[in-house]
Structures are given as C-alpha cells and as structure tokens.
Design a protein around this motif. Structure first.
Motif, PDB file in Angstrom:
ATOM      1  N   GLY A   1       5.003   2.675  -1.136  1.00  0.00           N
ATOM      2  CA  GLY A   1       6.249   2.333  -1.781  1.00  0.00           C
ATOM      3  C   GLY A   1       7.236   3.471  -1.704  1.00  0.00           C
ATOM      4  O   GLY A   1       6.863   4.630  -1.615  1.00  0.00           O
TER       5      GLY A   1
ATOM      6  N   VAL B   1       0.829  -1.202   0.000  1.00  0.00           N
ATOM      7  CA  VAL B   1       0.000   0.000   0.000  1.00  0.00           C
ATOM      8  C   VAL B   1       0.865   1.254   0.000  1.00  0.00           C
ATOM      9  O   VAL B   1       0.368   2.357  -0.112  1.00  0.00           O
ATOM     10  CB  VAL B   1      -0.917   0.070   1.237  1.00  0.00           C
ATOM     11  CG1 VAL B   1      -1.880  -1.095   1.244  1.00  0.00           C
ATOM     12  CG2 VAL B   1      -0.103   0.084   2.506  1.00  0.00           C
TER      13      VAL B   1
ATOM     14  N   THR C   1      11.158   9.122  -4.067  1.00  0.00           N
ATOM     15  CA  THR C   1       9.754   9.499  -4.036  1.00  0.00           C
ATOM     16  C   THR C   1       8.950   8.410  -3.359  1.00  0.00           C
ATOM     17  O   THR C   1       9.362   7.256  -3.306  1.00  0.00           O
ATOM     18  CB  THR C   1       9.218   9.769  -5.453  1.00  0.00           C
ATOM     19  OG1 THR C   1       7.859  10.157  -5.363  1.00  0.00           O
ATOM     20  CG2 THR C   1       9.312   8.533  -6.302  1.00  0.00           C
ATOM     21  N   GLU C   2       7.830   8.819  -2.831  1.00  0.00           N
ATOM     22  CA  GLU C   2       6.978   7.885  -2.117  1.00  0.00           C
ATOM     23  C   GLU C   2       5.674   7.759  -2.876  1.00  0.00           C
ATOM     24  O   GLU C   2       5.170   8.730  -3.411  1.00  0.00           O
ATOM     25  CB  GLU C   2       6.698   8.422  -0.708  1.00  0.00           C
ATOM     26  CG  GLU C   2       5.958   7.449   0.163  1.00  0.00           C
ATOM     27  CD  GLU C   2       5.577   8.058   1.498  1.00  0.00           C
ATOM     28  OE1 GLU C   2       5.686   9.281   1.641  1.00  0.00           O
ATOM     29  OE2 GLU C   2       5.163   7.288   2.377  1.00  0.00           O
ATOM     30  N   VAL C   3       5.152   6.557  -2.942  1.00  0.00           N
ATOM     31  CA  VAL C   3       3.846   6.366  -3.575  1.00  0.00           C
ATOM     32  C   VAL C   3       2.938   5.661  -2.593  1.00  0.00           C
ATOM     33  O   VAL C   3       3.366   4.845  -1.797  1.00  0.00           O
ATOM     34  CB  VAL C   3       3.956   5.544  -4.872  1.00  0.00           C
ATOM     35  CG1 VAL C   3       4.483   6.390  -5.985  1.00  0.00           C
ATOM     36  CG2 VAL C   3       4.814   4.327  -4.669  1.00  0.00           C
ATOM     37  N   ARG C   4       1.670   5.995  -2.667  1.00  0.00           N
ATOM     38  CA  ARG C   4       0.688   5.422  -1.754  1.00  0.00           C
ATOM     39  C   ARG C   4      -0.571   5.039  -2.502  1.00  0.00           C
ATOM     40  O   ARG C   4      -0.860   5.556  -3.556  1.00  0.00           O
ATOM     41  CB  ARG C   4       0.264   6.459  -0.698  1.00  0.00           C
ATOM     42  CG  ARG C   4       1.189   6.642   0.445  1.00  0.00           C
ATOM     43  CD  ARG C   4       0.657   7.746   1.312  1.00  0.00           C
ATOM     44  NE  ARG C   4       1.628   8.163   2.289  1.00  0.00           N
ATOM     45  CZ  ARG C   4       1.786   7.581   3.473  1.00  0.00           C
ATOM     46  NH1 ARG C   4       1.021   6.565   3.796  1.00  0.00           N
ATOM     47  NH2 ARG C   4       2.689   7.998   4.304  1.00  0.00           N
ATOM     48  N   GLU C   5      -1.307   4.144  -1.904  1.00  0.00           N
ATOM     49  CA  GLU C   5      -2.672   3.911  -2.361  1.00  0.00           C
ATOM     50  C   GLU C   5      -3.495   5.127  -1.995  1.00  0.00           C
ATOM     51  O   GLU C   5      -3.246   5.776  -0.996  1.00  0.00           O
ATOM     52  CB  GLU C   5      -3.262   2.682  -1.661  1.00  0.00           C
ATOM     53  CG  GLU C   5      -2.607   1.385  -2.030  1.00  0.00           C
ATOM     54  CD  GLU C   5      -3.191   0.816  -3.299  1.00  0.00           C
ATOM     55  OE1 GLU C   5      -4.188   1.362  -3.792  1.00  0.00           O
ATOM     56  OE2 GLU C   5      -2.640  -0.168  -3.801  1.00  0.00           O
ATOM     57  N   LEU C   6      -4.519   5.400  -2.777  1.00  0.00           N
ATOM     58  CA  LEU C   6      -5.393   6.518  -2.437  1.00  0.00           C
ATOM     59  C   LEU C   6      -6.150   6.236  -1.159  1.00  0.00           C
ATOM     60  O   LEU C   6      -6.108   6.992  -0.210  1.00  0.00           O
ATOM     61  CB  LEU C   6      -6.390   6.772  -3.573  1.00  0.00           C
ATOM     62  CG  LEU C   6      -5.926   7.777  -4.604  1.00  0.00           C
ATOM     63  CD1 LEU C   6      -7.004   8.030  -5.623  1.00  0.00           C
ATOM     64  CD2 LEU C   6      -5.559   9.067  -3.904  1.00  0.00           C
ATOM     65  N   ARG C   7      -6.896   5.153  -1.155  1.00  0.00           N
ATOM     66  CA  ARG C   7      -7.629   4.757   0.040  1.00  0.00           C
ATOM     67  C   ARG C   7      -6.656   4.197   1.065  1.00  0.00           C
ATOM     68  O   ARG C   7      -6.150   3.088   0.900  1.00  0.00           O
ATOM     69  CB  ARG C   7      -8.617   3.628  -0.296  1.00  0.00           C
ATOM     70  CG  ARG C   7      -9.838   4.024  -1.005  1.00  0.00           C
ATOM     71  CD  ARG C   7     -10.940   4.445  -0.043  1.00  0.00           C
ATOM     72  NE  ARG C   7     -12.235   4.328  -0.704  1.00  0.00           N
ATOM     73  CZ  ARG C   7     -12.617   5.115  -1.708  1.00  0.00           C
ATOM     74  NH1 ARG C   7     -11.821   6.063  -2.137  1.00  0.00           N
ATOM     75  NH2 ARG C   7     -13.794   4.945  -2.264  1.00  0.00           N
TER      76      ARG C   7
ATOM     77  N   GLU D   1      -6.575   2.486   4.208  1.00  0.00           N
ATOM     78  CA  GLU D   1      -7.383   1.769   5.189  1.00  0.00           C
ATOM     79  C   GLU D   1      -6.482   1.217   6.282  1.00  0.00           C
ATOM     80  O   GLU D   1      -5.277   1.134   6.116  1.00  0.00           O
ATOM     81  CB  GLU D   1      -8.158   0.651   4.497  1.00  0.00           C
ATOM     82  CG  GLU D   1      -9.380   1.156   3.764  1.00  0.00           C
ATOM     83  CD  GLU D   1     -10.279   2.017   4.650  1.00  0.00           C
ATOM     84  OE1 GLU D   1     -10.739   1.510   5.680  1.00  0.00           O
ATOM     85  OE2 GLU D   1     -10.512   3.192   4.327  1.00  0.00           O
TER      86      GLU D   1
ATOM     87  N   ARG E   1      -1.514   9.544   8.403  1.00  0.00           N
ATOM     88  CA  ARG E   1      -1.266  10.031   7.049  1.00  0.00           C
ATOM     89  C   ARG E   1       0.231  10.257   6.825  1.00  0.00           C
ATOM     90  O   ARG E   1       0.709  10.134   5.712  1.00  0.00           O
ATOM     91  CB  ARG E   1      -2.041  11.336   6.831  1.00  0.00           C
ATOM     92  CG  ARG E   1      -2.858  11.333   5.561  1.00  0.00           C
ATOM     93  CD  ARG E   1      -3.818  12.493   5.544  1.00  0.00           C
ATOM     94  NE  ARG E   1      -4.900  12.323   6.508  1.00  0.00           N
ATOM     95  CZ  ARG E   1      -5.374  13.303   7.281  1.00  0.00           C
ATOM     96  NH1 ARG E   1      -4.854  14.503   7.215  1.00  0.00           N
ATOM     97  NH2 ARG E   1      -6.366  13.064   8.112  1.00  0.00           N
ATOM     98  N   GLU E   2       0.931  10.579   7.903  1.00  0.00           N
ATOM     99  CA  GLU E   2       2.370  10.762   7.774  1.00  0.00           C
ATOM    100  C   GLU E   2       3.113   9.434   7.806  1.00  0.00           C
ATOM    101  O   GLU E   2       4.315   9.389   7.617  1.00  0.00           O
ATOM    102  CB  GLU E   2       2.885  11.661   8.907  1.00  0.00           C
ATOM    103  CG  GLU E   2       2.340  13.071   8.827  1.00  0.00           C
ATOM    104  CD  GLU E   2       2.734  13.903  10.032  1.00  0.00           C
ATOM    105  OE1 GLU E   2       3.666  13.512  10.740  1.00  0.00           O
ATOM    106  OE2 GLU E   2       2.100  14.948  10.255  1.00  0.00           O
TER     107      GLU E   2
END
Lengths: 252, 252
Positions: free
Chosen positions: A183, A181, B239-245, B247, B66-67
């Motif tokens: 990366g 979730v 860079t960091e990537v995340r899922e939108l949702r 949970e 969120r952080e």
DNA sequence: GCCTTTAACTGGTATCTACCAAATTCCGCG
DNA sequence: CGCGGAATTTGGTAGATACCAGTTAAAGGC
C-alpha cells in the motif's frame, strides 16, 4: 540458550524447512527462551545440530532479519535484536488496527453503493470511466466514540456486491483472494469541515489527519482507494522506515 | 528485451556479483529498456547468458523483488512490476527529502547546544539523566519558505560537538558511522501554537503535522529523537506498507 | 472440432562444497 | 605485563547439482 529440537522439523511437511526453522526460532524468542542481546548458535552449529544445510539455516535467519528480530555481525555472530514495538500500520485495515491498540472497533454506514468512478478515482485505480466501482463510506468508532470517516472505493471486479462487505473490507477482499499486499499512504494535517465536525463530534476547525491509501496486489494492480479523516486529538499514526540495503549491523 | 552484457560483470570488483547484476537489471528497467508487464528471461537463461550460477541470479532477483521492481509467478516467469512511485520517506533527513521533491532545502538555527536530557528524552534514548545530549533546533525551509520546525536530540557520544552539524544532521552522523538504519515515526495532526505560527508564518490554529522520529542503529541503539512540526497546507507525508510475508504474486 | 493428457517449460527448496572477509581469541615476544 | 600478530571462529559470497511444484502449451485421443 536456544534449544532446537531436531525432531520438530519435518521434510514431509508442506511448509518449507527454512520457514519451519524460522518459526521455531521466532517462537523461542517470543516465549523468552533467549534474552535480547544474546547470541544465537553459529550457523554451522545450528546446521549440524538440526541436520539441515547451512544454506537453509541462513535462509531461516534471513527471514527473521527482515522481520527485525535478529541482527547479524560479520565475524562475530547473530544476535537477538532488542525488543521493538511493532508499527501499528502494517497494512492492517481499521478493525485490525484498533484491535492492535486494544480498542473495540465499530462502525456505522454512511453509504454503500455501486457506481462509476470519478475521473481521479479512475486514474488512481487504473480503470476506464465505464468500469463500475463499489463505494463504502463509514464512520469508524473506537470504544464507542467516533474516530474517523472512511471512504473506500474498490473496482467492482474484485467484489461481488456491496453486501459482501459486512464488518471488514479486507476480510471480504481476502475471500476473493484480492487482498492487497502493498500500500501507499499519503498523510496530511488539515482542519475539520462542518460536515466532518458533525460526524466526528468535534468543533469545526479541529485538527484532522487525512490519510489517503492505495492498495495493490502483488502484480501491481490497484484494488483499493481509501480516503479517511481521523480525529487529530485521538489518533496517531506509527510507521517504520528502513534503509533499503539492510547490511549487517555493528554492536559493541 | 533485456540485454545483459556479460563483460560488465566483474568478480574482481568489491561489490558482490548479485548486487552488480541487480544494478544492471534495475538500470535497464529505469531507462525503459523493458516495458512493464514484460517477462524477464528465465533464471536458467540469465544464468548461462551471463555465466554466473542460478543461485546468484536468484539473489539478484530477490533484492529487486524486495524493492518492488519485479514480481515472480511460480511456473510462469518473472515480470517487470508496473511503475510505482517511491515513497518519499525512506529514512531520509529533511534535506534529502526536499531534494527528492525537487525543492531547495534551507534552514536557520534556533538553538544548537549541549545539555542534559529531560526525563522523557532519557527514556526514549535509553540514557541515564547524567549522560549529556546535544540539541539542534531549526526552522526548515523549502524554496525559501518556512515549512517546518525541527528539534533533534542526539546523545553526545555519537557526535563530537554541536559544531559537527552544519547542514545535515545525518551527514554528521554518517561521518561517525552512527547513521540510523531504522526509524520509528509517529504522526499526528494538531493545531499551530502562537510560537509555531510566528516561526512558520501561518495563523494561530492552522493545521500542523507533528512528526516524532526515533532513529536506531542496526543493533537497536537509539541515536536520534526528533520532534518536528510541519505546515499542514504545504507538506504531505508518503509512506509504504507491506505484508511481512512477501510471497510470489498472481498475474492474469 | 473440442477436450484431456502429457511433456516442456517456469520458479521453489535443499543439498554439499569452496573460498573470502570481518571479529575475536590466543599466544608469544618484547 | 602489555602489545602485536597469527590462528580460529564467525558470517558473506559463489559455485554445481538435484529434485519438487506450479503453468503453459503442445500432442494426443475422442
């Protein structure tokens, strides 16, 4: 004008009210029911138009703020944010990334095997050196042309066998509920080695974009360590950056 | 064990309670008062230990989620997420980026002038071709060595004159309250041209990481269009990537 | 002893209410 | 007519409360 249909919301549904409302608004924005820059009804209006509390309305709006669809201004109102292009790299695997760009993903396998981690793999995957890993190496294609070399390493515990991965690594991880979730990616410009040049059909010394990705579960456990080499002339990487504190914005 | 001091929270302060509490927890995590994996006190415990409502405690926790500092599990508890490195590219300008990396930023000017936008600049900055822009071109240094060439274009309306920018473009924008809160970046691997090679003291054909950045205000108005060329051998982009949702996560 | 059930946690959603603070609107005064 | 200030409207924070939904551990039965 936003039209919210009270009857479409159901407190009996499995999905929470605030997500239902968020979906409703998101759909209307997407379908063009409301123009960008236009203001949403005020929270209090929405609240008693739909018959749910203001707090819940706010939660719905907050999820849309986080997605960048809305922007709020204290004292003024909530506005539809101008249409923005989505960054391509939203934790999507290669296949999804390509489809987003309107290209046909493909691949051919270089290696698919089980083994033990190298020291630096063990380090980044938080494994001891005797815990087995699975390796996947592929040449990745877009519309039939080679675009990247991708070498993924996954702790064996997250996948049954190497044969679980057919097209997409992420699909296989999804089935086992081990989809990352979050990366961290490291990008670097470099030059093509002889071996890479041959696989990607570019001259030796051509521009190569190296991407190193580590994928994590929600609890922080690393599940994926992928090193890729993309053709510099055919691929660009789009990313979005934000301030951490997302405070209400200004608008003339 | 987390120790929350009730007296440190003040409802008189300008910053909201939930941010004060979030800061408090964040500091204790950073200072190592609590080990990773350990559970936070439950929301209800925290709530009446500190004497603030559970809703407010939840808001504090949500900002830390969120952080990426905490992870929650429904029915189980809230846990300190394993230590993760921060992505360097958090909408920081060059100077801040370098200081984060422990390097001494420097620069020397190539150009600083007012003018009219080129067609593609006008396009990406949403300007008409007669609205003036300011241009800033610099060689950027890290610890005295040339690292990148940076060419920024900013609509003149956001800055008084070119002399407003001394060291940092972002500092100047900050003063005028026109600091971008969101950015889109495009990265591409490429090779050094003759001119670039000379400015960066690398051979022609060396690996170059090209970064194109557009910065936006909260309302979506573009304020910055910067094209940079970084030495591939000296710079990598995280860079960091995340899922939108996002949970709640799972944890054994 | 083991397994199942139950009770007591945990976080998740939703309500109503109150008041504060920033923007905007409106109105009256000069 | 223009300007300043008050009133209204908007989002922002905070509280108390209720109940739902997963998790875990203790209590009970076999």
């Amino acid at each position: 004008m936003l039209t919210i249909v009270k009857e479409q919301l159901s407190s009996l549904s499995a999905t929470p009210l605030y997500l239902q409302l968020a979906d409703m608004i998101r759909n209307q924005i997407r379908d063009g029911g409301i123009r960008t820059g236009e203001a949403l009804p005020s929270e209090r209006e929405l609240s008693d138009a739909v018959g749910i509390s203001r707090v819940t309305v706010r939660r719905a709006i907050e999820t849309l703020l986080r997605e960048g669809l809305l922007s709020r201004r204290h004292g003024s109102g909530t506005y539809i944010a101008p249409r923005i292009e989505q960054p391509a790299a939203l934790l999507a695997g290669f296949s999804a990334d390509m489809r987003n760009r309107g290209l046909m993903p493909g691949s051919h396998w270089l290696d698919r095997s089980a083994g033990l981690p190298t020291p630096d793999e063990a380090m980044t995957l938080a494994l001891s050196i005797d815990q087995p890993v699975l390796r996947f190496a592929r040449v990745r294609m877009a519309d039939g042309e080679p675009l990247a070399i991708e070498r993924a390493v996954v702790p064996a515990q997250f996948l049954g066998s190497v044969d679980d991965v057919q097209d997409s690594l992420y699909a296989a991880l999804d089935l086992r509920e081990a989809r990352p979730v979050r990366g961290l990616q490291r990008l670097q410009a470099s030059l093509a080695t002889a071996a890479e040049a041959r696989l990607l059909s570019v001259p030796v010394g051509a521009a190569i974009l190296r991407i190193e990705r580590r994928g994590f579960l929600a609890n922080g456990m690393p599940v994926e360590f992928t090193r890729s080499a993309y053709r510099g002339d055919r691929y660009d990487f789009i990313t979005e950056v934000r301030e951490l504190r997302q405070e209400p914005g200004r608008q003339p």
